[in-house]
Design a protein around this motif. Structure first.
Motif, PDB file in Angstrom:
ATOM      1  N   SER A  43       6.800 -15.345  -0.388  1.00  0.00           N
ATOM      2  CA  SER A  43       5.756 -15.461  -1.422  1.00  0.00           C
ATOM      3  C   SER A  43       5.702 -14.195  -2.285  1.00  0.00           C
ATOM      4  N   ASP A  44       6.862 -13.588  -2.520  1.00  0.00           N
ATOM      5  CA  ASP A  44       6.946 -12.485  -3.500  1.00  0.00           C
ATOM      6  C   ASP A  44       7.486 -13.103  -4.790  1.00  0.00           C
ATOM      7  N   LYS A  45       6.731 -12.994  -5.863  1.00  0.00           N
ATOM      8  CA  LYS A  45       7.072 -13.735  -7.091  1.00  0.00           C
ATOM      9  C   LYS A  45       8.341 -13.247  -7.769  1.00  0.00           C
ATOM     10  N   MET A  46       8.810 -12.051  -7.454  1.00  0.00           N
ATOM     11  CA  MET A  46      10.084 -11.579  -8.014  1.00  0.00           C
ATOM     12  C   MET A  46      11.259 -11.949  -7.098  1.00  0.00           C
ATOM     13  N   GLN A  47      10.999 -11.957  -5.791  1.00  0.00           N
ATOM     14  CA  GLN A  47      12.086 -12.262  -4.847  1.00  0.00           C
ATOM     15  C   GLN A  47      12.444 -13.748  -4.823  1.00  0.00           C
ATOM     16  N   THR A  55      16.795  -4.211  -6.431  1.00  0.00           N
ATOM     17  CA  THR A  55      15.631  -3.849  -7.252  1.00  0.00           C
ATOM     18  C   THR A  55      14.354  -4.523  -6.755  1.00  0.00           C
ATOM     19  N   THR A  56      14.447  -5.777  -6.344  1.00  0.00           N
ATOM     20  CA  THR A  56      13.249  -6.491  -5.879  1.00  0.00           C
ATOM     21  C   THR A  56      13.049  -6.328  -4.375  1.00  0.00           C
ATOM     22  N   ASN A  57      14.003  -5.610  -3.743  1.00  0.00           N
ATOM     23  CA  ASN A  57      13.869  -5.292  -2.322  1.00  0.00           C
ATOM     24  C   ASN A  57      13.837  -6.517  -1.406  1.00  0.00           C
ATOM     25  N   GLY A 110       4.040 -10.341  -1.088  1.00  0.00           N
ATOM     26  CA  GLY A 110       2.930  -9.575  -1.638  1.00  0.00           C
ATOM     27  C   GLY A 110       2.257 -10.180  -2.854  1.00  0.00           C
ATOM     28  N   SER A 111       2.672 -11.367  -3.291  1.00  0.00           N
ATOM     29  CA  SER A 111       2.074 -11.935  -4.505  1.00  0.00           C
ATOM     30  C   SER A 111       0.863 -12.783  -4.148  1.00  0.00           C
ATOM     31  N   ASN A 112      -0.289 -12.181  -4.313  1.00  0.00           N
ATOM     32  CA  ASN A 112      -1.512 -12.849  -3.872  1.00  0.00           C
ATOM     33  C   ASN A 112      -1.860 -14.044  -4.738  1.00  0.00           C
ATOM     34  N   SER A 113      -1.418 -14.047  -6.002  1.00  0.00           N
ATOM     35  CA  SER A 113      -1.676 -15.234  -6.828  1.00  0.00           C
ATOM     36  C   SER A 113      -0.848 -16.415  -6.308  1.00  0.00           C
ATOM     37  N   PHE A 114       0.345 -16.151  -5.789  1.00  0.00           N
ATOM     38  CA  PHE A 114       1.139 -17.225  -5.167  1.00  0.00           C
ATOM     39  C   PHE A 114       0.459 -17.712  -3.884  1.00  0.00           C
ATOM     40  N   GLY A 194       6.616  -4.081 -22.362  1.00  0.00           N
ATOM     41  CA  GLY A 194       6.286  -3.699 -20.990  1.00  0.00           C
ATOM     42  C   GLY A 194       6.326  -4.935 -20.105  1.00  0.00           C
ATOM     43  N   SER A 195       6.081  -4.715 -18.813  1.00  0.00           N
ATOM     44  CA  SER A 195       6.218  -5.804 -17.841  1.00  0.00           C
ATOM     45  C   SER A 195       5.317  -7.009 -18.155  1.00  0.00           C
ATOM     46  N   SER A 196       4.067  -6.760 -18.625  1.00  0.00           N
ATOM     47  CA  SER A 196       3.137  -7.883 -18.799  1.00  0.00           C
ATOM     48  C   SER A 196       3.523  -8.804 -19.957  1.00  0.00           C
ATOM     49  N   ARG A 202      12.542 -10.645 -15.485  1.00  0.00           N
ATOM     50  CA  ARG A 202      12.555  -9.513 -16.413  1.00  0.00           C
ATOM     51  C   ARG A 202      11.305  -8.646 -16.284  1.00  0.00           C
ATOM     52  N   LYS A 203      10.297  -9.154 -15.506  1.00  0.00           N
ATOM     53  CA  LYS A 203       9.089  -8.369 -15.236  1.00  0.00           C
ATOM     54  C   LYS A 203       9.282  -7.390 -14.084  1.00  0.00           C
ATOM     55  N   ALA A 204      10.303  -7.594 -13.279  1.00  0.00           N
ATOM     56  CA  ALA A 204      10.436  -6.817 -12.029  1.00  0.00           C
ATOM     57  C   ALA A 204      10.405  -5.316 -12.312  1.00  0.00           C
ATOM     58  N   ILE A 205       9.663  -4.587 -11.498  1.00  0.00           N
ATOM     59  CA  ILE A 205       9.619  -3.132 -11.657  1.00  0.00           C
ATOM     60  C   ILE A 205      11.058  -2.610 -11.555  1.00  0.00           C
ATOM     61  N   GLY A 206      11.450  -1.819 -12.536  1.00  0.00           N
ATOM     62  CA  GLY A 206      12.833  -1.320 -12.601  1.00  0.00           C
ATOM     63  C   GLY A 206      13.510  -1.817 -13.861  1.00  0.00           C
ATOM     64  N   GLN A 245       1.114   1.783  -8.327  1.00  0.00           N
ATOM     65  CA  GLN A 245       0.022   1.029  -8.984  1.00  0.00           C
ATOM     66  C   GLN A 245       0.015  -0.433  -8.524  1.00  0.00           C
ATOM     67  N   LEU A 246       1.221  -0.984  -8.303  1.00  0.00           N
ATOM     68  CA  LEU A 246       1.309  -2.360  -7.800  1.00  0.00           C
ATOM     69  C   LEU A 246       0.582  -2.466  -6.460  1.00  0.00           C
ATOM     70  N   VAL A 247       0.818  -1.491  -5.565  1.00  0.00           N
ATOM     71  CA  VAL A 247       0.154  -1.519  -4.255  1.00  0.00           C
ATOM     72  C   VAL A 247      -1.366  -1.487  -4.420  1.00  0.00           C
ATOM     73  N   GLY A 252      -6.436  -4.372  -3.900  1.00  0.00           N
ATOM     74  CA  GLY A 252      -7.664  -4.854  -4.543  1.00  0.00           C
ATOM     75  C   GLY A 252      -7.790  -6.367  -4.406  1.00  0.00           C
ATOM     76  N   LYS A 253      -6.684  -7.090  -4.592  1.00  0.00           N
ATOM     77  CA  LYS A 253      -6.725  -8.555  -4.509  1.00  0.00           C
ATOM     78  C   LYS A 253      -6.977  -9.005  -3.068  1.00  0.00           C
ATOM     79  N   ILE A 254      -6.364  -8.297  -2.135  1.00  0.00           N
ATOM     80  CA  ILE A 254      -6.573  -8.650  -0.719  1.00  0.00           C
ATOM     81  C   ILE A 254      -8.054  -8.461  -0.362  1.00  0.00           C
TER      82      ILE A 254
HETATM   83  P1  ATP Z   1      -0.369 -10.761 -11.165  1.00  0.00           P
HETATM   84  O1  ATP Z   1      -1.540 -11.692 -11.250  1.00  0.00           O
HETATM   85  O2  ATP Z   1      -0.643  -9.377 -11.657  1.00  0.00           O
HETATM   86  O3  ATP Z   1       0.903 -11.349 -11.669  1.00  0.00           O
HETATM   87  P2  ATP Z   1       0.438 -11.399  -8.567  1.00  0.00           P
HETATM   88  O4  ATP Z   1      -0.343 -11.289  -7.314  1.00  0.00           O
HETATM   89  O5  ATP Z   1       0.726 -12.711  -9.141  1.00  0.00           O
HETATM   90  O6  ATP Z   1      -0.213 -10.491  -9.636  1.00  0.00           O
HETATM   91  P3  ATP Z   1       2.304  -9.391  -7.835  1.00  0.00           P
HETATM   92  O7  ATP Z   1       3.191  -9.700  -6.712  1.00  0.00           O
HETATM   93  O8  ATP Z   1       1.159  -8.466  -7.663  1.00  0.00           O
HETATM   94  O9  ATP Z   1       1.842 -10.760  -8.404  1.00  0.00           O
HETATM   95  O10 ATP Z   1       3.265  -8.882  -8.977  1.00  0.00           O
HETATM   96  C1  ATP Z   1       2.782  -8.352 -10.141  1.00  0.00           C
HETATM   97  C2  ATP Z   1       3.912  -7.619 -10.835  1.00  0.00           C
HETATM   98  O11 ATP Z   1       4.410  -6.596  -9.976  1.00  0.00           O
HETATM   99  C3  ATP Z   1       5.135  -8.442 -11.155  1.00  0.00           C
HETATM  100  O12 ATP Z   1       4.998  -9.130 -12.338  1.00  0.00           O
HETATM  101  C4  ATP Z   1       6.214  -7.366 -11.209  1.00  0.00           C
HETATM  102  O13 ATP Z   1       6.119  -6.633 -12.408  1.00  0.00           O
HETATM  103  C5  ATP Z   1       5.823  -6.465 -10.089  1.00  0.00           C
HETATM  104  N1  ATP Z   1       6.461  -6.848  -8.814  1.00  0.00           N
HETATM  105  C6  ATP Z   1       5.935  -7.584  -7.832  1.00  0.00           C
HETATM  106  N2  ATP Z   1       6.797  -7.763  -6.830  1.00  0.00           N
HETATM  107  C7  ATP Z   1       7.913  -7.116  -7.177  1.00  0.00           C
HETATM  108  C8  ATP Z   1       9.186  -6.936  -6.572  1.00  0.00           C
HETATM  109  N3  ATP Z   1       9.494  -7.455  -5.388  1.00  0.00           N
HETATM  110  N4  ATP Z   1      10.098  -6.214  -7.225  1.00  0.00           N
HETATM  111  C9  ATP Z   1       9.828  -5.666  -8.418  1.00  0.00           C
HETATM  112  N5  ATP Z   1       8.657  -5.814  -9.055  1.00  0.00           N
HETATM  113  C10 ATP Z   1       7.708  -6.520  -8.449  1.00  0.00           C
END
Ligand code: ATP
Length: 309
Positions: A43-47, A55-57, A110-114, A194-196, A202-206, A245-247, A252-254
């Motif tokens: 449930s990681d939205k980039m992975q 990059t997305t670990n 880590g994607s709490n919206s997912f 920027g990422s947003s 293409r949003k992935a940090i890095g 900042q992501l952490v 905060g969401k948790i």
């Molecule tokens: P949001 O509502 O902000 O999108 P979310 O809970 O849906 O939050 P998060 O997992 O917090 O999603 O991801 C938010 C942002 O953090 C992503 O759009 C991306 O820029 C970055 N991110 C999250 N996970 C990764 C990852 N595995 N690798 C690189 N960047 C990541």
């Protein structure tokens, strides 16, 4: 595996491992596989996307110990954004399949919206429940469509930040910049964004941080001259800062999910990380022993207790 896990209630039972990036969620899921017959749903939205594994670990193949992972690198990034609504329907079908085979579905990422989209009893794809100001009342669904056992792996922010700074250096040593150079597309129309303001992978940090570097210094990568070195160091600094900042946002969401009544069981992994950071984990009690005692054993007890209820 305990056969009673799925039997007693109508709702499927699901284990959900939450926490900030780098806190050890993937490791815990693999450790739990020694105790339960399980399959993992990322449930990681980039992975979820194929590509950018460093990059997305993404958990490397050799660390998966043969445990089946779903939605990990399965989605073609060329097909547009994989949304929370997409995740809700795809992951629900996977959970139903895993449960039908009497295995435990474990949602990890880590994607709490997912996670909210998947678990919420009522889900509105138009509403980002974490965007609403706290004053407008919580939009987080307190009714869940699964019988959930939540494990929250927590690490004190200052300790996790130190670890993440080091982790970015390790990712760079493992070839992250070459991976990003290959991903770089000079014709992309979001290079300045920027990422947003980007979509999908293409949003992935890095990616945004190194796009800025590659626009000035197109691949192949060389950072020997002093001007390039400054721009390179700026990209690395931005990645470290954005990861921390992501952490903060994730935690905060948790907290908001907890306030909305989600029964998250907190496992404190701070001492494990402290031990791993000191002398590379070589000094004092080994980090793996602390991890086993403070995170894995309590988690196994929590999941067993839930499976019996
Ligand atoms: P949001 O509502 O902000 O999108 P979310 O809970 O849906 O939050 P998060 O997992 O917090 O999603 O991801 C938010 C942002 O953090 C992503 O759009 C991306 O820029 C970055 N991110 C999250 N996970 C990764 C990852 N595995 N690798 C690189 N960047 C990541």
């Amino acid at each position: 595996m305990d056969a009673g896990f799925h039997r007693c209630r109508r709702k499927d039972k699901v284990v959900v491992i939450m926490g900030g990036t780098g806190a050890g969620k993937s490791r815990l899921s693999i450790d739990l596989a020694h105790h339960f017959s399980l399959e993992i749903i990322n449930s990681d939205k980039m992975q979820v996307y194929r590509g950018l594994d460093i990059t997305t670990n993404k958990i490397p193949f050799h660390e998966r110990n043969g445990v089946v992972h779903h939605l990990l690198g399965d989605i073609d990034p060329e097909n547009g954004e994989f949304t929370p609504a997409d995740f809700r329907s795809r992951a629900a079908a996977i959970i139903a399949d895993i449960a039908s085979r009497s295995k435990v579905p474990v949602v990890v990422g880590g994607s709490n919206s997912f996670v909210h989209a998947l678990l919420a009893g009522e889900f509105d794809p138009e509403v980002n429940v974490f965007d609403a100001p706290p004053s407008s009342g919580s939009l987080i669904s307190s009714e869940l469509r699964y019988d959930c056992c939540f494990l929250w792996v927590d690490v004190s922010f200052s300790v996790l930040s130190d670890y993440l700074t080091k982790r970015v250096d390790d990712m760079l040593d493992s070839g992250m910049v070459d991976e990003l150079a290959e991903f770089f597309n000079p014709d992309s129309d979001d290079l300045e964004a920027g990422s947003s303001d980007r979509t999908g992978l293409r949003k992935a940090i890095g990616v945004p941080e190194f796009d800025r570097y590659f626009m000035k210094y197109p691949p192949p990568v060389r950072c020997s001259d002093p001007v390039r070195k400054g721009a390179y160091e700026e990209a690395v600094r931005a990645i470290k800062e954005n990861t921390c900042q992501l952490v903060e946002r994730q935690i905060g969401k948790i907290s908001r999910l907890r306030e909305a009544g989600w029964d998250l069981r907190r496992l404190d992994a701070t001492e494990t990380f402290r031990a791993a950071l000191v002398a590379g984990g070589g000094g004092g009690e080994r980090w793996s022993e602390i991890w086993e005692r403070e995170v894995v054993e309590p988690s196994v007890k929590i999941v067993k207790r839930r499976s019996e209820s």
